[in-house]
Design a protein around this motif. Structure first.
Motif, PDB file in Angstrom:
ATOM      1  N   GLN A 149     -51.750 -10.216  15.917  1.00  0.00           N
ATOM      2  CA  GLN A 149     -52.197  -9.840  14.754  1.00  0.00           C
ATOM      3  C   GLN A 149     -51.724  -8.232  14.447  1.00  0.00           C
ATOM      4  N   ALA A 150     -51.460  -7.540  15.288  1.00  0.00           N
ATOM      5  CA  ALA A 150     -51.390  -6.047  15.008  1.00  0.00           C
ATOM      6  C   ALA A 150     -49.937  -5.296  16.010  1.00  0.00           C
ATOM      7  N   ASP A 151     -49.242  -4.701  15.407  1.00  0.00           N
ATOM      8  CA  ASP A 151     -48.289  -3.879  16.347  1.00  0.00           C
ATOM      9  C   ASP A 151     -48.861  -2.766  17.101  1.00  0.00           C
ATOM     10  N   LEU A 152     -49.228  -3.177  18.529  1.00  0.00           N
ATOM     11  CA  LEU A 152     -49.681  -2.104  19.423  1.00  0.00           C
ATOM     12  C   LEU A 152     -49.463  -0.758  19.245  1.00  0.00           C
ATOM     13  N   ARG A 153     -47.762  -0.573  19.539  1.00  0.00           N
ATOM     14  CA  ARG A 153     -47.221   0.542  19.480  1.00  0.00           C
ATOM     15  C   ARG A 153     -47.277   1.327  18.306  1.00  0.00           C
ATOM     16  N   GLY A 154     -47.183   0.676  17.145  1.00  0.00           N
ATOM     17  CA  GLY A 154     -47.037   1.347  15.919  1.00  0.00           C
ATOM     18  C   GLY A 154     -48.509   1.843  15.874  1.00  0.00           C
ATOM     19  N   ARG A 155     -49.455   1.167  16.103  1.00  0.00           N
ATOM     20  CA  ARG A 155     -50.891   1.782  15.920  1.00  0.00           C
ATOM     21  C   ARG A 155     -50.968   2.951  16.766  1.00  0.00           C
ATOM     22  N   GLN A 156     -50.560   2.906  17.935  1.00  0.00           N
ATOM     23  CA  GLN A 156     -50.641   4.224  18.686  1.00  0.00           C
ATOM     24  C   GLN A 156     -49.820   5.477  18.335  1.00  0.00           C
ATOM     25  N   ASP A 157     -48.863   5.064  17.752  1.00  0.00           N
ATOM     26  CA  ASP A 157     -48.028   6.162  16.922  1.00  0.00           C
ATOM     27  C   ASP A 157     -48.637   6.822  15.822  1.00  0.00           C
ATOM     28  N   ARG A 158     -49.438   5.853  15.165  1.00  0.00           N
ATOM     29  CA  ARG A 158     -49.950   6.343  13.829  1.00  0.00           C
ATOM     30  C   ARG A 158     -51.354   7.038  14.173  1.00  0.00           C
ATOM     31  N   LEU A 159     -52.038   6.484  15.333  1.00  0.00           N
ATOM     32  CA  LEU A 159     -53.358   7.192  15.794  1.00  0.00           C
ATOM     33  C   LEU A 159     -52.899   8.587  16.305  1.00  0.00           C
ATOM     34  N   ALA A 160     -51.799   8.715  16.862  1.00  0.00           N
ATOM     35  CA  ALA A 160     -51.406  10.105  17.489  1.00  0.00           C
ATOM     36  C   ALA A 160     -51.160  11.316  16.103  1.00  0.00           C
ATOM     37  N   GLU A 161     -50.602  10.567  15.221  1.00  0.00           N
ATOM     38  CA  GLU A 161     -50.229  11.373  14.037  1.00  0.00           C
ATOM     39  C   GLU A 161     -51.632  11.864  13.185  1.00  0.00           C
ATOM     40  N   SER A 162     -52.432  10.643  13.157  1.00  0.00           N
ATOM     41  CA  SER A 162     -53.793  11.123  12.410  1.00  0.00           C
ATOM     42  C   SER A 162     -54.348  12.009  13.174  1.00  0.00           C
ATOM     43  N   LEU A 163     -54.512  12.030  14.514  1.00  0.00           N
ATOM     44  CA  LEU A 163     -55.427  12.834  15.420  1.00  0.00           C
ATOM     45  C   LEU A 163     -54.755  14.428  15.287  1.00  0.00           C
ATOM     46  N   ALA A 164     -53.400  14.413  15.255  1.00  0.00           N
ATOM     47  CA  ALA A 164     -52.933  15.816  15.385  1.00  0.00           C
ATOM     48  C   ALA A 164     -53.199  16.423  13.988  1.00  0.00           C
ATOM     49  N   THR A 165     -53.123  15.777  12.919  1.00  0.00           N
ATOM     50  CA  THR A 165     -53.615  16.277  11.465  1.00  0.00           C
ATOM     51  C   THR A 165     -55.092  16.784  11.650  1.00  0.00           C
ATOM     52  N   ILE A 166     -55.858  16.034  12.240  1.00  0.00           N
ATOM     53  CA  ILE A 166     -57.334  16.405  12.394  1.00  0.00           C
ATOM     54  C   ILE A 166     -57.429  17.800  13.192  1.00  0.00           C
ATOM     55  N   TYR A 167     -56.829  17.649  14.487  1.00  0.00           N
ATOM     56  CA  TYR A 167     -56.662  18.414  15.700  1.00  0.00           C
ATOM     57  C   TYR A 167     -56.641  19.911  14.659  1.00  0.00           C
ATOM     58  N   GLU A 168     -55.438  19.894  13.837  1.00  0.00           N
ATOM     59  CA  GLU A 168     -55.031  21.062  13.467  1.00  0.00           C
ATOM     60  C   GLU A 168     -56.183  21.931  12.491  1.00  0.00           C
ATOM     61  N   ARG A 169     -57.209  20.953  12.210  1.00  0.00           N
ATOM     62  CA  ARG A 169     -58.054  21.469  11.214  1.00  0.00           C
ATOM     63  C   ARG A 169     -59.423  22.075  12.076  1.00  0.00           C
ATOM     64  N   ILE A 170     -59.469  21.618  13.515  1.00  0.00           N
ATOM     65  CA  ILE A 170     -60.877  22.180  14.055  1.00  0.00           C
ATOM     66  C   ILE A 170     -60.501  23.686  14.597  1.00  0.00           C
ATOM     67  N   GLY A 171     -61.691  24.285  14.429  1.00  0.00           N
ATOM     68  CA  GLY A 171     -61.596  25.758  14.634  1.00  0.00           C
ATOM     69  C   GLY A 171     -61.538  26.259  16.179  1.00  0.00           C
ATOM     70  N   GLU A 172     -61.347  27.676  16.257  1.00  0.00           N
ATOM     71  CA  GLU A 172     -60.858  28.187  17.579  1.00  0.00           C
ATOM     72  C   GLU A 172     -62.068  27.915  18.477  1.00  0.00           C
ATOM     73  N   ASN A 173     -63.325  27.670  18.193  1.00  0.00           N
ATOM     74  CA  ASN A 173     -64.376  27.548  19.083  1.00  0.00           C
ATOM     75  C   ASN A 173     -65.031  26.232  19.024  1.00  0.00           C
TER      76      ASN A 173
END
Ligand code: LRH
Ligand code: MN
Length: 387
Positions: A149-173
């Motif tokens: 049903q799903a491309d397991l590898r593609g999903r991991q890569d997209r997850l990493a990209e999405s998390l990186a975008t969120i991580y950039e927004r969290i504050g210092e503390n």
């Protein structure tokens, strides 16, 4: 064997965060039972959570779930909590109830769907800025039900990209805390199924990205305390979602199904420097489907306190000597001796020295608060998992 009084200072440092959703209705796919007096909004949930802290001294913060706990004015909610002697804690995101996320959210093949999920996390970070919360906890229901049903590898890569975008927004503390779960609601693969995947994803993000270990999220037979040891060793254990289970993610009262497992987990937390360490948050993540909710939370924090006390009583000097001399049975005897030490009477006496009721459950039940909320909270809609 050291006595409880010897470990009391360490016990006094214990703080267990309560989940707001434990004070709302919850259930299974078969039935969600309502109950008299159940909270109807985040203000009532926090009032109920404050009762747990009032009688146990163990639960100074409350985790929120967005959008379940969305309010017009988070400053007002923060002040409400402060007036009740508690604070707002971890902010939990929710990408498991929107129709668009049927085939994924942060992993979805459609960039627009991923952006919607990323924007939800940006909204959660805004809530954190308003509530003064440190942790953004992300649990993802994402996965598939059938092989192919799903491309397991593609999903991991997209997850990493999405998390990186969120991580950039969290504050210092602030921190991003990624929770794993081996299955459900997906029944073939889950995109963050185990500690290794969560670790791989957060390690790639940076030092303010850590792992959440939910004690109900492992395959039967998993040695959870080994995972605790390893994540502490790697400096990536950010928080616990404590509960217990007999079969799957039952979300039962922590220590109810397997108190010895809880003892073993807490021993490794202490051994690994994770106890009384602000970098390792203790939270409950439970559902009181049939039992009263405030008493259920009181019992839960007392179970964690009791097993923590027993784990702190392990004679580590004698244990290390037995381990290093290869004395298998003596090492096990020393470990079990602490587990079999009944600390309840000492704990009750110790509570009184701190101005707390010897028996918090009895004190709560005698307070009349339960009868008060059952008579006052008439009308309106009881809170639940409904978005
Ligand atoms: C998922 C989970 C997660 C929460 C939810 C309430 O099973 O453990 O931590 O978002 O329960
Ligand atoms: Mn959880």
């Amino acid at each position: 064997m050291s006595r409880l009084i010897d470990v009391a200072p360490q016990l006094a440092a214990q703080a267990i965060e309560l989940p707001s959703w434990a004070f709302g209705n919850s259930g299974t796919r078969f039935k969600v039972f309502g109950s008299a007096g159940t909270a109807r909004d985040p203000f009532e949930k926090i009032a109920d959570a404050a009762q747990v802290h009032r009688y146990t001294g163990l639960a100074p913060t409350v985790a929120l779930h967005i959008p379940w706990d969305k309010v017009e004015d988070f400053d007002a909610l923060r002040k409400h909590a402060d007036d009740l002697g508690v604070a707002l804690g971890t902010i939990n995101s929710n990408t498991f109830q929107d129709d668009e996320y049927k085939l994924g959210a942060l992993t979805h093949t459609d960039a627009a769907v991923r952006q919607k999920a990323i924007d939800h996390h940006f909204e959660c970070i805004e809530v954190m800025n308003a509530t003064g919360s440190r942790d953004l906890k992300i649990w993802l229901a994402e996965g598939s039900n059938y092989p192919g049903q799903a491309d397991l590898r593609g999903r991991q890569d997209r997850l990493a990209e999405s998390l990186a975008t969120i991580y950039e927004r969290i504050g210092e503390n602030q921190r991003l805390v990624l929770e794993y779960k081996f299955f459900e609601p997906a029944f073939y693969h889950t995109d963050v199924p185990d500690w290794g995947t969560s670790y791989a994803q957060v390690a790639a993000l940076g030092e303010r990205a850590v792992v959440c270990l939910d004690t109900g999220h492992h395959a039967p037979g998993t040695n959870i305390e080994f995972i605790v040891m390893q994540l502490l060793r790697l400096g990536k254990l950010g928080s616990f979602d404590f509960n217990s289970r007999f079969y799957a993610d039952d979300d039962l009262i922590v220590g109810a199904a397997d108190p010895f497992q809880l003892f073993r987990i807490l021993f490794e937390v202490i051994r690994g420097g994770g106890y009384g360490n602000p970098d390792v948050a203790f939270m409950l993540d439970q559902c009181h489907n049939i039992e009263q909710k405030i008493p259920g939370q009181i019992r839960s924090v007392l179970n964690v306190q009791e097993m923590t006390a027993r784990a702190l009583l392990v004679d580590t000097t004698a244990l290390t000597a037995a381990q290093e001399s290869g004395d298998v049975l003596e090492a096990n005897r020393i470990f079990m001796d602490a587990f079999y030490t009944d600390v309840r009477a000492d704990l009750a006496a110790w509570r009184e020295t701190r101005g707390l009721p010897a028996d918090p459950m009895e004190a709560y039940l005698a307070s009349g608060y339960q009868q008060q909320i059952e008579s006052e909270r008439v009308g309106g809609t009881q809170a639940g998992w409904g978005a």
